[in-house]
Scaffold this motif. Structure first.
Motif, PDB file in Angstrom:
ATOM      1  N   LEU A   1       0.826  -1.206   0.000  1.00 26.02           N
ATOM      2  CA  LEU A   1       0.000   0.000   0.000  1.00 26.02           C
ATOM      3  C   LEU A   1       0.858   1.254   0.000  1.00 26.02           C
ATOM      4  O   LEU A   1       0.557   2.238  -0.697  1.00 26.02           O
ATOM      5  CB  LEU A   1      -0.918  -0.011   1.226  1.00 26.02           C
ATOM      6  N   PHE A   2       1.936   1.234   0.764  1.00 25.14           N
ATOM      7  CA  PHE A   2       2.832   2.387   0.838  1.00 25.14           C
ATOM      8  C   PHE A   2       3.444   2.704  -0.522  1.00 25.14           C
ATOM      9  O   PHE A   2       3.449   3.856  -0.963  1.00 25.14           O
ATOM     10  CB  PHE A   2       3.932   2.115   1.862  1.00 25.14           C
TER      11      PHE A   2
ATOM     12  N   MET B   1       0.848   4.201  -3.004  1.00 26.65           N
ATOM     13  CA  MET B   1       0.537   5.607  -2.761  1.00 26.65           C
ATOM     14  C   MET B   1       1.751   6.492  -3.021  1.00 26.65           C
ATOM     15  O   MET B   1       1.625   7.609  -3.530  1.00 26.65           O
ATOM     16  CB  MET B   1       0.044   5.788  -1.324  1.00 26.65           C
ATOM     17  N   LEU B   2       2.938   5.988  -2.670  1.00 25.89           N
ATOM     18  CA  LEU B   2       4.167   6.766  -2.853  1.00 25.89           C
ATOM     19  C   LEU B   2       4.413   7.078  -4.328  1.00 25.89           C
ATOM     20  O   LEU B   2       4.958   8.136  -4.664  1.00 25.89           O
ATOM     21  CB  LEU B   2       5.349   5.982  -2.279  1.00 25.89           C
ATOM     22  N   SER B   3       3.998   6.168  -5.219  1.00 26.77           N
ATOM     23  CA  SER B   3       4.256   6.359  -6.650  1.00 26.77           C
ATOM     24  C   SER B   3       3.638   7.649  -7.174  1.00 26.77           C
ATOM     25  O   SER B   3       4.136   8.231  -8.144  1.00 26.77           O
ATOM     26  CB  SER B   3       3.708   5.167  -7.442  1.00 26.77           C
ATOM     27  N   GLY B   4       2.544   8.085  -6.546  1.00 23.86           N
ATOM     28  CA  GLY B   4       1.921   9.330  -6.981  1.00 23.86           C
ATOM     29  C   GLY B   4       2.453  10.548  -6.251  1.00 23.86           C
ATOM     30  O   GLY B   4       2.755  11.573  -6.858  1.00 23.86           O
TER      31      GLY B   4
ATOM     32  N   ALA C   1      -0.490   8.300   5.904  1.00 25.95           N
ATOM     33  CA  ALA C   1       0.110   9.582   6.280  1.00 25.95           C
ATOM     34  C   ALA C   1       1.542   9.686   5.784  1.00 25.95           C
ATOM     35  O   ALA C   1       1.959  10.714   5.243  1.00 25.95           O
ATOM     36  CB  ALA C   1       0.050   9.749   7.794  1.00 25.95           C
ATOM     37  N   LEU C   2       2.306   8.610   5.974  1.00 21.17           N
ATOM     38  CA  LEU C   2       3.707   8.629   5.564  1.00 21.17           C
ATOM     39  C   LEU C   2       3.840   8.797   4.055  1.00 21.17           C
ATOM     40  O   LEU C   2       4.693   9.557   3.578  1.00 21.17           O
ATOM     41  CB  LEU C   2       4.395   7.335   6.008  1.00 21.17           C
TER      42      LEU C   2
ATOM     43  N   PHE D   1      12.381   5.199  -9.732  1.00 19.94           N
ATOM     44  CA  PHE D   1      13.138   4.013  -9.332  1.00 19.94           C
ATOM     45  C   PHE D   1      13.003   3.705  -7.842  1.00 19.94           C
ATOM     46  O   PHE D   1      13.150   2.552  -7.427  1.00 19.94           O
ATOM     47  CB  PHE D   1      14.630   4.199  -9.662  1.00 19.94           C
ATOM     48  N   ILE D   2      12.718   4.722  -7.017  1.00 14.40           N
ATOM     49  CA  ILE D   2      12.753   4.558  -5.567  1.00 14.40           C
ATOM     50  C   ILE D   2      11.762   3.513  -5.074  1.00 14.40           C
ATOM     51  O   ILE D   2      11.993   2.829  -4.071  1.00 14.40           O
ATOM     52  CB  ILE D   2      12.490   5.920  -4.873  1.00 14.40           C
ATOM     53  N   GLY D   3      10.654   3.348  -5.785  1.00 12.70           N
ATOM     54  CA  GLY D   3       9.637   2.398  -5.344  1.00 12.70           C
ATOM     55  C   GLY D   3       9.921   0.955  -5.727  1.00 12.70           C
ATOM     56  O   GLY D   3       9.300   0.033  -5.173  1.00 12.70           O
TER      57      GLY D   3
END
Length: 553
Positions: free
Chosen positions: A31-32, A35-38, A156-157, A182-184
């Protein structure tokens, strides 16, 4: 409708708290990263499009392409989860996400990036839907409240940490913007490995599974056409135009045909008997409003801090920490209290009201508002989201059988994403028009030719503008942003009304509905000759652990 053949007994067995947390850790990583990709890309997008020499239209489509495919794919993934192995589907979605991320990072022009982000969106939609389904298949609704704090922390994170991380990458020369994509990848790979060893879910095997290909095609096409129209209207063509008639009318026609098909399909993608129930329909309406208000409003906070207040991307990420604190605090506290009482409606209603109040406070800000006041308002918005968003999904999951959990959960996620996409487009158009009008007015009042001012106002490279124009542009963005938060507050009122109309219920302590569990157990008993079970529950003991309580028929 085919009958279930067998149930994996080992996977269906109740899990201890430790086993649950181990499996949940992999799901939360998934899930993280979804969401982080956006969020990690949004803050660095001006640099990315500038490096690829893209246009303003392409700038918008880098975001819209992912939202479009993720939203359209969500109900499809949810239905597949009701028919096939949930764990395998999550791993497939992770694979799609990883490929899309890598290709996005190596894109050589804006067109390639848009195509790669669209493909990545297919995986993102799957991850967002399937994580909710997997959690519902693993933890009973009443016990799920205690784990909502973990979900809130991840949300939140990713929501606040993503822009902060993107800002650090954008401000660090030796990394470069490609690392925003690339980070994800390593996080997704780690999540896949963790899930392989920790996630064990019951799989109901069915004879003669029928996939609703026609329904999938009609729903995906109708939603895609609607989102394309929302993305272009008022920019490329007018609200009253033949393009609007063709796109909006075509979308309505396709979705109407999809409704007819779903009413007759053996395995509908969106079961109408579920989404038309009062509780589900109200939860969907509230999620639509919350999605429009939250995504549509919060996405412009970074722009407010950077353009309206002059902070760097990294500083903007730090300034949004109060919202993360609000989500984290409210989700943990409300989750614990929901598990204790079994009542979810009071927290949904309270969250929706606090969300309206937070946006109303943000509606008063301008380019001179003290940061402490903005922080309090953001904390209120975060608290409202933490109490309402996940609990709306929980309210729906509590009312449906395990066999329909995927379709029901993804329906709520689908409409929330749809609301977010609509909110970003509509509020973005409102902000652009208001900024343009104010810049034009202030330039004329200052005696600066509006022809040159228009160009300057359209540039987001504030540092390159002459001092008089720079002050006018930053003030315009800072003042106009408050207006769209007022609109967000008005939209969020719809969520309050829908929440108030929800029927008060006590969350069940069983994974499945008692009647549905009994029916499935009897069917398995008749086929396999195994002992049938009435229901499987997870009961909290005095130490806070879960003890399996199984009642034989």
């Amino acid at each position: 409708m085919s009958a279930p053949q067998a149930v994996d007994a080992s996977a269906a067995a109740p899990k201890t708290t430790r086993q649950t947390i181990e499996a949940l850790s992999g799901l939360l990583l998934v899930l993280f990263v979804a969401m982080l990709s956006g969020t990690v890309v949004s803050i660095a997008l001006p640099k990315i499009i500038g490096a690829l020499e893209g246009t303003q239209t392409q700038y918008t489509w880098v975001v819209t392409a992912t939202l479009l495919t993720a939203t359209a794919a969500t109900p499809v993934w949810g239905k597949l989860a009701d028919l096939f192995n949930k764990k395998l589907l999550i791993q497939v979605a992770i694979g799609i996400f990883v490929v899309g991320s890598v290709v996005s990072g190596f894109a050589q022009d804006a067109g390639q990036l848009i195509a790669a982000r669209a493909f990545q969106g297919l995986g993102v939609g799957g991850l967002q839907a399937l994580v909710q389904v997997a959690i519902a298949a693993m933890i009973p609704p009443r016990e799920r409240g205690r784990y909502n704090g973990y979900l809130g922390a991840v949300m939140a994170l990713a929501t606040v940490g993503g822009p902060l991380l993107g800002g650090l990458i954008a401000d660090t020369s030796w990394l470069g913007w490609r690392w925003c994509f690339f980070i994800g990848v390593p996080i997704a790979v780690i999540a896949m490995l963790v899930l392989q060893f920790t996630l064990h879910l019951p799989t109901v095997k069915r004879d003669n599974v029928k996939i609703d290909y026609l329904g999938i095609t009609l729903i995906s096409s109708g939603v895609s056409l609607l989102l394309i129209w929302i993305s272009f209207v008022d920019h490329s063509f007018a609200w009253l135009s033949w393009q609007t008639a063709a796109m909006a009318g075509g979308s309505v026609l396709l979705l109407a045909l999809a409704t007819l098909v779903e009413a007759r399909a053996a395995e509908p993608v969106v079961p109408l008997h579920i989404v038309t129930k009062r509780g589900t329909a109200l939860a969907i309406l509230a999620s639509l409003a919350v999605g429009m208000a939250m995504f549509g409003g919060a996405v412009f906070l970074g722009q407010y801090f950077q353009i309206g207040r002059g902070y760097t991307p990294t500083e903007s990420g730090l300034l949004t920490i109060p919202m993360m604190a609000g989500v984290l605090t409210s989700s943990i506290v409300s989750g614990r209290m929901i598990t204790r009482s079994g009542r979810v409606k009071p927290y949904i209603v309270t969250g929706a009201i606090v969300l309206v109040g937070g946006f109303a406070m943000l509606g008063t800000i301008d380019h001179l508002t003290p940061l402490w006041f903005v922080g309090i308002a953001m904390f209120a918005v975060g608290a409202g989201v933490g109490m309402s968003m996940q609990n709306l999904v929980l309210a729906v999951q509590n009312s449906v059988a395990l066999k329909d959990m995927g379709a029901a959960s993804s329906s709520v996620a689908f409409f929330r994403s749809l609301g977010g996409t609509i909110g970003v487009s509509v509020l973005g158009a409102i902000l652009a028009n208001r900024v343009t009008d104010q810049i034009t007015h202030d330039l004329a009042a200052a005696g600066i030719p509006t022809g040159g001012g228009s160009a300057g106002g359209g540039s987001l490279n504030i540092a390159a503008l002459p001092e008089p124009i720079r002050h006018i542009v930053t003030a315009a963005y800072g003042d106009a942003t408050g207006h769209i938060f007022i609109v967000s507050a008005c939209i969020a009122v719809v969520g309050v009304i829908a929440a108030l109309l929800l029927k008060p219920v006590t969350l069940r302590s069983s994974i499945d509905l008692p009647d549905a569990a009994r029916t499935a157990a009897v069917a398995a008993d008749a086929i396999d000759g195994a002992p049938a079970f009435d229901q499987v529950e997870l009961q909290p003991d005095g130490a806070g652990d879960n003890r399996p309580v199984t009642a034989r028929t």
